[in-house]
Design an enzyme around this catalytic site. Structure first.
Site, PDB file in Angstrom:
ATOM      1  N   CYS A   1      17.795 -50.084 -33.791  1.00 15.40           N
ATOM      2  CA  CYS A   1      17.315 -48.794 -34.562  1.00 15.40           C
ATOM      3  C   CYS A   1      17.147 -47.856 -33.560  1.00 15.40           C
ATOM      4  O   CYS A   1      18.185 -47.097 -33.110  1.00 15.40           O
ATOM      5  CB  CYS A   1      16.031 -49.332 -35.081  1.00 15.40           C
ATOM      6  SG  CYS A   1      15.660 -48.389 -36.734  1.00 15.40           S
TER       7      CYS A   1
ATOM      8  N   HIS B   1      17.811 -54.028 -38.311  1.00 16.65           N
ATOM      9  CA  HIS B   1      16.706 -54.943 -37.434  1.00 16.65           C
ATOM     10  C   HIS B   1      17.371 -56.313 -37.545  1.00 16.65           C
ATOM     11  O   HIS B   1      16.690 -57.121 -38.456  1.00 16.65           O
ATOM     12  CB  HIS B   1      15.395 -54.785 -37.951  1.00 16.65           C
ATOM     13  CG  HIS B   1      14.688 -53.325 -37.544  1.00 16.65           C
ATOM     14  ND1 HIS B   1      13.974 -53.045 -36.423  1.00 16.65           N
ATOM     15  CD2 HIS B   1      14.861 -52.119 -38.163  1.00 16.65           C
ATOM     16  CE1 HIS B   1      13.513 -51.946 -36.625  1.00 16.65           C
ATOM     17  NE2 HIS B   1      14.113 -51.289 -37.610  1.00 16.65           N
TER      18      HIS B   1
ATOM     19  N   GLU C   1      16.501 -58.693 -35.987  1.00 20.54           N
ATOM     20  CA  GLU C   1      15.200 -59.606 -35.519  1.00 20.54           C
ATOM     21  C   GLU C   1      14.505 -60.147 -36.715  1.00 20.54           C
ATOM     22  O   GLU C   1      13.842 -61.086 -36.830  1.00 20.54           O
ATOM     23  CB  GLU C   1      14.186 -59.028 -34.376  1.00 20.54           C
ATOM     24  CG  GLU C   1      13.483 -57.728 -35.129  1.00 20.54           C
ATOM     25  CD  GLU C   1      14.032 -56.426 -35.029  1.00 20.54           C
ATOM     26  OE1 GLU C   1      15.290 -56.355 -34.962  1.00 20.54           O
ATOM     27  OE2 GLU C   1      13.322 -55.578 -35.025  1.00 20.54           O
TER      28      GLU C   1
HETATM   29  N1  GLN Z   1      12.490 -43.341 -35.303  1.00 22.62           N
HETATM   30  C1  GLN Z   1      13.661 -43.799 -35.653  1.00 22.62           C
HETATM   31  C2  GLN Z   1      14.285 -43.297 -37.371  1.00 22.62           C
HETATM   32  O1  GLN Z   1      13.361 -43.110 -37.999  1.00 22.62           O
HETATM   33  C3  GLN Z   1      14.007 -45.251 -35.492  1.00 22.62           C
HETATM   34  C4  GLN Z   1      13.268 -46.103 -36.394  1.00 22.62           C
HETATM   35  C5  GLN Z   1      13.199 -47.507 -35.869  1.00 22.62           C
HETATM   36  O2  GLN Z   1      13.375 -47.950 -34.780  1.00 22.62           O
HETATM   37  N2  GLN Z   1      12.615 -48.531 -36.543  1.00 22.62           N
HETATM   38  O3  GLN Z   1      15.218 -43.243 -37.733  1.00 22.62           O
END
Ligand code: GLN
Length: 536
Positions: free
Chosen positions: A384, A510, A512
């Site tokens: 992310c 994600h 995970e």
């Molecule tokens: N802050 C980033 C976004 O909103 C990544 C979010 C995250 O890592 N879950 O796109």
């Protein structure tokens, strides 16, 4: 009320952090392994609607389900143990309960009555508990009540439990988890806190059926007898819950204490077969007998609170077992990384993960970390924000756009290589408004990700507002960073790779959240494998 589903409540006493989530997940695992379809639910007594807006320092990681619910991290344990996806219905907070009751009041559904904690809030709680039971999918619903008995904010939940126990009789039991502390000076385990905690439950009208006693030492027969006598529970229902080497030992420890058998007896359910745990045991054997070691650096801004990256560290454990390797995690504070200390901080790492996150703190350390991984050909997994940092780093250091950034940090930056998604631009509320939950992703055949998954169409969970800015895609691809995963409907870039690197993958989703004991996540398995092969 439906009588076909049985309900188990898990409450906690004496202190917090006794591991109700792990005990609940372990019991559920044993019941599942005996052929009972089981789910687990967490009721959280705080007033936030969900943990999505909570700082990870408060309650650790925010876990995300397929249906896009932002939930307590215990749901991650439930999924990792049971290998069954959870949903919004599996996590309810006081905030959500009140919001729903107040919405009903505004719609006039209470027909002019005074709206009160009892019965309106407690009815709403009972309804939320039974939503899962009434689905017809589950034989058993385990409901974990967050917090500690005696807390003011838990009172309506305990009252709901009291009512359900009364209404459902033999279809409902309460397991109370307590602490039996060891006093070193006296050389003794002490049962008084447990007695007091049960008394507190009794004052609220709830008699626990089973006591799980967290302890650092053996709970001998005398102690069990004493606890049974003072707390009105059968002696065989006083369960020793000893500290374990790994959380994955707990189902087997609970099995040797016969927790599952006692619970089934009390619920008038046949014990059926002995639990089928061969796959679980095989996992434990691999976990405890690694053939080699590898060291992964996990770079994030909350590393002093390991719960903030719970699903990532558990995914690494699963992937380690799958590869017969012990994964040592070096927790690295992104705030502390600079161009000057970069190589000493990264020294000896076989693989590097740059963690998800929000906001500017630590982001330059994350970008520096990516540079190290890219230039030194260290296997890299960016998750992310970690993926977004990889895009920024490549833009700055390979494509020469020194002012490349994400508009999350610099709104009017010269090269907005990561930009806010169109659908996010009109939204001002922060809670529950990100791109959340499962989306499909089409992978490029032959890429590292497609090899890892061994398929080209996957579904993964998301939680973000920003994305790769398509405007720059051609420039990136021409210069060696490829988009190897895209959303088949919208074309959004979901995965980036550098083919001219042993293993460099960034995922906007994600992975995970989907790794379980039964299904270690393919991306983590491939990443750990690449780390093991780093020097070959
Ligand atoms: N802050 C980033 C976004 O909103 C990544 C979010 C995250 O890592 N879950 O796109």
């Amino acid at each position: 009320m439906s009588n076909s589903t049985k309900y188990i409540f898990v409450t906690g006493g004496v202190t917090s952090s006794l591991g109700k989530g792990i005990i609940s997940a372990s019991l559920a695992k044993l019941l599942q392994a005996r052929g009972y379809s089981t789910t687990i639910q967490k009721l959280d007594p705080y007033i936030n609607i969900d943990p999505g807006t909570l700082n990870p320092y408060e309650h650790g990681e925010c876990f995300v389900t397929d249906d896009g619910a932002e939930t307590d991290l215990d749901l991650g344990h439930y999924e990792r143990f049971l290998n069954v996806p959870t949903s919004q219905a599996n996590n309810v907070t006081t905030g959500r309960i009140y919001q729903s009751v107040i919405d009903k009041e505004r719609r006039g559904e209470f027909l002019g009555k005074t709206v009160q904690v009892i019965p309106h809030i407690t009815d709403e709680i009972k309804e939320r508990i039974q939503i899962l039971g009434n689905k017809g999918t589950y034989d058993i619903v385990i409901t974990e009540i967050g917090g500690t008995v005696g807390d003011i904010e838990s009172l309506p939940y305990v009252e709901a439990v009291r009512q359900m126990k009364w209404e459902l009789e033999n279809d409902c039991i309460v397991i109370h988890l307590t602490l039996v502390p060891y006093l070193a000076a006296a050389g003794e385990l002490k049962t008084k806190p447990t007695q007091h905690s049960v008394k507190q439950l009794l004052e609220l009208g709830v008699q626990p059926d089973v006591l799980c006693c967290r302890t650092e030492h053996e709970l001998d027969l005398n102690l069990r007898r004493k606890i049974a006598k003072f707390c009105n529970v059968n002696m065989n229902a006083v369960i020793e819950a000893r500290d374990a080497e790994t959380i994955y030992d707990v189902p087997l420890l609970m099995q040797s204490e016969e927790l599952d058998k006692i619970v089934l007896e009390k619920l008038n359910l046949p014990t059926k077969s002995t639990p089928e745990l061969s796959q679980w045991k095989e996992f434990l054997t691999r976990l405890k007998n690694p053939k080699s070691e590898t060291t992964i650096g996990l770079v994030g801004k909350y590393v002093e609170l390991k719960d903030a990256y719970k699903s990532i560290s558990e995914s690494l454990i699963h992937a380690g077992a799958a590869n017969n390797v012990k994964v040592n995690v070096r927790w690295i504070h992104s705030d502390k990384i600079t161009a000057d200390n970069l190589s000493s901080e990264m020294e000896g790492l076989d693989g590097i993960i740059v963690a998800p996150g929000f906001g500017s703190r630590g982001i330059s350390g994350k970008i520096e970390t990516v540079r190290f991984a890219r230039e030194n050909k260290v296997p890299f997994l960016g998750i992310c924000l970690g993926m977004q940092c990889a895009v920024i780093e490549f833009g700055r250091n390979v494509l020469g756009m020194t002012e490349a950034h994400t508009t999350e940090i610099i709104d009017d930056c010269k090269y907005p290589v990561i930009d806010m998604m169109q659908e996010q631009k009109e939204i001002s509320n922060l809670g529950g408004t990100m791109r959340l939950g499962a989306y499909k992703c089409q992978l490029t055949p032959g890429s590292n990700v497609s090899k890892a998954y061994n398929t080209d169409l996957i579904s993964e969970r998301h939680r973000h507002r920003y994305e790769f800015n398509d405007k720059y895609l051609a420039q990136y691809e021409e210069n060696g960073m490829k988009a190897t995963g895209k959303n088949p409907e919208t074309g959004l870039v979901e995965v980036i790779e550098i083919p001219d690197h042993p293993w460099f993958v960034g995922a906007q989703f994600h992975p995970e959240y989907k790794s379980t004991v039964a299904n270690p996540h393919p991306l983590f398995v491939a990443f750990v494998k690449a780390a093991m092969n780093k020097n070959n």
